[in-house]
Design a protein around this motif. Structure first.
Motif, mmCIF file in Angstrom:
data_model
loop_
_atom_site.group_PDB
_atom_site.id
_atom_site.type_symbol
_atom_site.label_atom_id
_atom_site.label_comp_id
_atom_site.label_asym_id
_atom_site.label_seq_id
_atom_site.Cartn_x
_atom_site.Cartn_y
_atom_site.Cartn_z
ATOM 1 N N SER A 188 -2.748 14.957 1.894
ATOM 2 C CA SER A 188 -4.061 14.976 0.550
ATOM 3 C C SER A 188 -2.791 14.072 -0.488
ATOM 4 C CB SER A 188 -2.232 16.355 -0.031
ATOM 5 O OG SER A 188 -2.973 16.081 -1.293
ATOM 6 N N ASP A 189 -2.830 13.131 -1.270
ATOM 7 C CA ASP A 189 -2.323 12.542 -2.431
ATOM 8 C C ASP A 189 -2.274 10.943 -1.033
ATOM 9 O OD1 ASP A 189 -1.772 13.668 -4.503
ATOM 10 O OD2 ASP A 189 -1.567 15.163 -3.581
ATOM 11 N N VAL A 190 -3.342 10.422 -0.773
ATOM 12 C CA VAL A 190 -3.255 9.190 -0.115
ATOM 13 C C VAL A 190 -3.327 8.333 -1.137
ATOM 14 C CG1 VAL A 190 -4.537 7.724 0.884
ATOM 15 C CG2 VAL A 190 -5.302 9.904 1.563
ATOM 16 N N ASP A 210 -6.812 13.116 -4.458
ATOM 17 C CA ASP A 210 -5.928 12.381 -5.034
ATOM 18 C C ASP A 210 -6.376 10.984 -3.588
ATOM 19 O OD1 ASP A 210 -5.602 12.293 -7.424
ATOM 20 O OD2 ASP A 210 -3.403 12.310 -7.360
ATOM 21 N N VAL A 211 -7.004 11.218 -2.937
ATOM 22 C CA VAL A 211 -7.714 9.713 -2.320
ATOM 23 C C VAL A 211 -7.529 8.561 -2.816
ATOM 24 C CG1 VAL A 211 -9.647 8.792 -1.105
ATOM 25 C CG2 VAL A 211 -9.952 11.112 -1.253
ATOM 26 N N VAL A 212 -7.653 8.450 -4.485
ATOM 27 C CA VAL A 212 -7.567 7.295 -5.137
ATOM 28 C C VAL A 212 -6.510 7.093 -5.645
ATOM 29 C CG1 VAL A 212 -9.705 6.263 -4.078
ATOM 30 C CG2 VAL A 212 -8.969 7.397 -6.526
ATOM 31 N N HIS A 214 3.379 15.540 -4.557
ATOM 32 C CA HIS A 214 3.685 14.720 -3.743
ATOM 33 C C HIS A 214 4.949 15.867 -2.388
ATOM 34 C CE1 HIS A 214 1.468 11.639 -5.383
ATOM 35 N NE2 HIS A 214 0.972 11.980 -5.486
ATOM 36 N N ILE A 215 5.156 16.577 -2.919
ATOM 37 C CA ILE A 215 6.638 17.261 -2.365
ATOM 38 C C ILE A 215 5.926 18.041 -1.483
ATOM 39 C CG2 ILE A 215 8.316 18.808 -2.581
ATOM 40 C CD1 ILE A 215 9.033 16.419 -5.767
ATOM 41 N N SER A 228 2.787 14.338 0.725
ATOM 42 C CA SER A 228 1.394 13.012 0.596
ATOM 43 C C SER A 228 2.124 12.085 1.357
ATOM 44 C CB SER A 228 2.153 12.688 -0.874
ATOM 45 O OG SER A 228 1.469 10.787 -1.683
ATOM 46 N N VAL A 229 0.677 11.421 1.597
ATOM 47 C CA VAL A 229 0.067 10.692 2.749
ATOM 48 C C VAL A 229 0.965 9.372 1.693
ATOM 49 C CG1 VAL A 229 -1.362 9.034 3.705
ATOM 50 C CG2 VAL A 229 -1.732 12.053 3.616
#
Ligand code: ZN
Length: 242
Positions: A7-9, A36-38, A151-152, A186-187
């Motif tokens: 997720s969250d790249v 959230d790719v972007v 992001h956690i 998050s990535v």
């Protein structure tokens, strides 16, 4: 069968490449992405392309829909809003259309996928505590719900008839008599003090899940952020994972 969930790249190409290579090494067969790719990072077009090529099932994040103009940026802080506007200038209509058409939720076998709270996917609420997670447990019927957004990384287990609990440790059993809400971290912009890219791999035959942290050269991403004229804070935070 193995499933890779990420997720969250956030347009961080170097971190995404590290995670996708790791999934290949692990011979992951299904890829799931919680949105959230972007947003924030310097490579939105490349990240969209790689995620599409990966054949991952993807749900929309608030940054994806903001870039696509499907939601406003009124609730975004000024740095996030600035990155949304910058990203819009970088993408072609075809890429914008891809983001616009991402669904809010997906169901894949025993898995439910959503970016934020499963009870209200379009409100983009943050699930940060055990109490928040417990309230959400009744709002999906799948065995496991994967989310992102904060992001956690965070995993909560509720065995039927018992109270929910936070799972500590990076590797854990997936019990057939339990439900799970799992934030896969998050990535491209981790925020729990570890700058490495985060993802989750499930071995469904063994019924085990494991969080992984992968090193990548964030100094390359930082330089691109600076060159792009994006806010300096977006580069700085990649070094600290905050
Ligand atoms: Zn995000």
């Amino acid at each position: 069968m193995r499933i890779g969930i990420f997720s969250d790249v956030h347009s961080n190409l170097e971190a995404l490449v590290a995670v996708l290579s790791f999934f290949r090494e692990k011979e992951v067969q299904w890829l799931l992405c919680c949105g959230d790719v972007v947003g924030y990072g310097p490579n939105p077009e490349k990240c969209i392309e790689l995620v599409r090529i990966s054949r991952a099932k993807v749900v929309a994040g608030n940054h994806d829909w903001a870039v696509a103009g499907r939601i406003g940026i009124g609730s975004f802080n000024s740095i996030a809003a600035q990155a949304v506007r910058w990203t819009q200038t970088r993408l072609k209509e075809q890429e914008i259309s891809y983001l616009r058409n991402l669904p809010l939720t997906e169901d894949v076998g025993p898995f439910h996928l959503v970016h934020s709270a499963p009870s209200s996917p379009s409100l983009w609420e943050y699930i940060t505590t055990l109490e928040d997670a417990e309230e959400e447990m009744g709002s999906f019927i799948a065995d496991i719900c994967f989310i992102g957004h904060t992001h956690i990384p965070f995993a909560v287990e509720r065995i039927s008839g018992r109270q929910a609990r936070i799972i500590t440790g990076s590797s854990f059993e997936l019990r057939p008599d339990a439900k799970y809400l799992i934030n896969v971290g998050s990535v491209g912009q981790p925020r729990n003090g570890d700058p490495r890219a985060c993802c989750l791999v499930i071995d469904w035959d063994e019924r085990r899940a494991e969080f992984h942290r992968l090193k990548y050269d964030f100094t390359i991403t930082q330089k691109k952020i600076t060159t792009a004229g994006l806010p300096a804070f977006l580069a700085e935070r990649l070094a600290t994972g905050t």
